[in-house]
Design a protein around this motif. Structure first.
Motif, short mmCIF file in Angstrom:
data_model
loop_
_atom_site.label_atom_id
_atom_site.label_comp_id
_atom_site.label_asym_id
_atom_site.label_seq_id
_atom_site.Cartn_x
_atom_site.Cartn_y
_atom_site.Cartn_z
N GLU A 43 1.82 -17.41 -3.27
CA GLU A 43 3.13 -17.94 -2.89
C GLU A 43 3.43 -17.69 -1.41
N GLY A 44 2.64 -16.84 -0.77
CA GLY A 44 2.82 -16.60 0.65
C GLY A 44 3.36 -15.23 1.02
N TYR A 45 3.54 -14.36 0.03
CA TYR A 45 4.00 -13.01 0.32
C TYR A 45 2.87 -12.16 0.88
N CYS A 46 3.21 -11.25 1.78
CA CYS A 46 2.28 -10.22 2.23
C CYS A 46 2.49 -9.02 1.31
N VAL A 47 1.55 -8.81 0.39
CA VAL A 47 1.72 -7.88 -0.71
C VAL A 47 0.93 -6.59 -0.46
N PHE A 48 1.61 -5.47 -0.71
CA PHE A 48 0.99 -4.17 -0.52
C PHE A 48 1.24 -3.30 -1.75
N ALA A 49 0.32 -2.38 -1.99
CA ALA A 49 0.45 -1.49 -3.15
C ALA A 49 -0.38 -0.24 -2.89
N LEU A 50 -0.08 0.80 -3.62
CA LEU A 50 -0.85 2.04 -3.57
C LEU A 50 -0.93 2.62 -4.96
#
Length: 304
Positions: free
Chosen positions: A93-100
């Motif tokens: 969708e175009g989000y800059c996605v981050f996770a840990l």
């Protein structure tokens, strides 16, 4: 009586932990050099792409449509890979996605979210601030599942994150603690709750932090449910056996939604709620209300 995956999971986990606690205690007590992941120096694998293509990509470009990084924060006993349903669609969708993966012990592999919850919140805050710095952004949007849903609140309330979180979206968040379907209440009545705490604290102190009567939950909610300037929203499922009663996921002053009000056919419970396309559409609507689409039983078709 209705049996579901979460019910079986909760019962099995509780029975197993009581039975095996004496066996794992010696191995699980953090030794020198084997403490929870240090919050001051996050391990490099926190930024790895792992099995989800496109996650933690610092070459991702923020756009007028999606001007903020999006941080996904997992539940107790899970890892960043639990976002395998949501993250690819959000990235597309175009989000800059981050996770840990937060709250780990070096000598207890494969799971996260078991370290003290206040420590986990600091770890998430440090990670979030690193994301903001690397992405040259001043705010991010935050989506958290279960324990992950309250770590952002603690960051905002006690760790200087109030002006760094724009939207805080909780998916079955443990906003007011849990009774684990009455297990903790029964344990307290039988007077085995307090004696068992040191055993659990030796390998998973977050468990007791998340009980509705814990000092952590009292501190989290002291002074009110919401943080001024942060847009709060939560979704819960009637079939939740981990966050119980399920409406304790809600906050005064927030947008609160029951999954089955969107789709009465949804049988997702605590663990599988992050695999629901109805919930995914609802989350997208919270993140981008201007371009919201109907979240309903038909949402599955929009992600096919």
């Amino acid at each position: 009586m209705k049996l579901s995956f979460s019910a079986l999971f909760t019962a099995a986990a509780t029975a197993g932990l009581f039975t095996l606690s004496s066996m794992v205690k010696a191995a699980a007590i953090p030794a020198a050099g084997h403490s929870p992941v240090a919050v001051a120096t996050l391990p490099t694998h926190s930024f790895e792409k792992r099995s989800i293509a496109g996650i933690n990509n610092f070459n991702c470009k923020l756009t007028p449509k999606h001007p903020r990084p999006l941080l996904l924060v997992h539940a107790t006993l899970l890892t960043m890979d639990s976002w395998w349903t949501f993250a690819p669609h959000l990235i597309k969708e175009g989000y800059c996605v981050f996770a840990l993966t937060y709250g780990r012990y070096d000598n207890i592999p494969f799971v996260g979210g078991i370290a003290p919850v206040a420590d986990a919140a600091q770890e998430v805050a440090t990670f979030g601030e690193q994301v903001l710095q690397k992405m040259n952004a001043t705010e991010l949007d935050y989506v958290g599942h279960s324990q992950g849903g309250i770590l952002g609140r603690y960051w905002a309330k006690y760790l200087g994150g109030a002006n760094k979180i724009n939207r805080l979206v909780g998916i079955s968040p443990i906003n007011h603690g849990t009774t684990l379907s009455g297990i903790t209440t029964i344990a307290q009545a039988l007077k085995i709750f307090a004696p068992a705490e040191p055993i659990f604290d030796s390998f998973a102190p977050s468990f007791y932090d998340l009980v509705d009567t814990s000092p952590f939950i009292a501190k989290l909610n002291a002074g009110g449910d919401t943080i001024p300037g942060v847009i709060h929203s939560n979704i819960a499922t009637k079939y939740d056996e981990v966050v119980t009663p399920y409406k304790t996921a809600f906050q005064n002053g927030a947008t609160n939604t029951v999954l089955q009000d969107l789709c009465m056919l949804s049988i997702n419970e605590h663990l599988t709620i992050i695999n629901s396309f109805v919930v995914l559409r609802w989350v997208m609507n919270q993140l981008d209300p201007v371009n919201a689409k109907s979240a309903s039983c038909l949402s599955l078709l929009s992600f096919a």
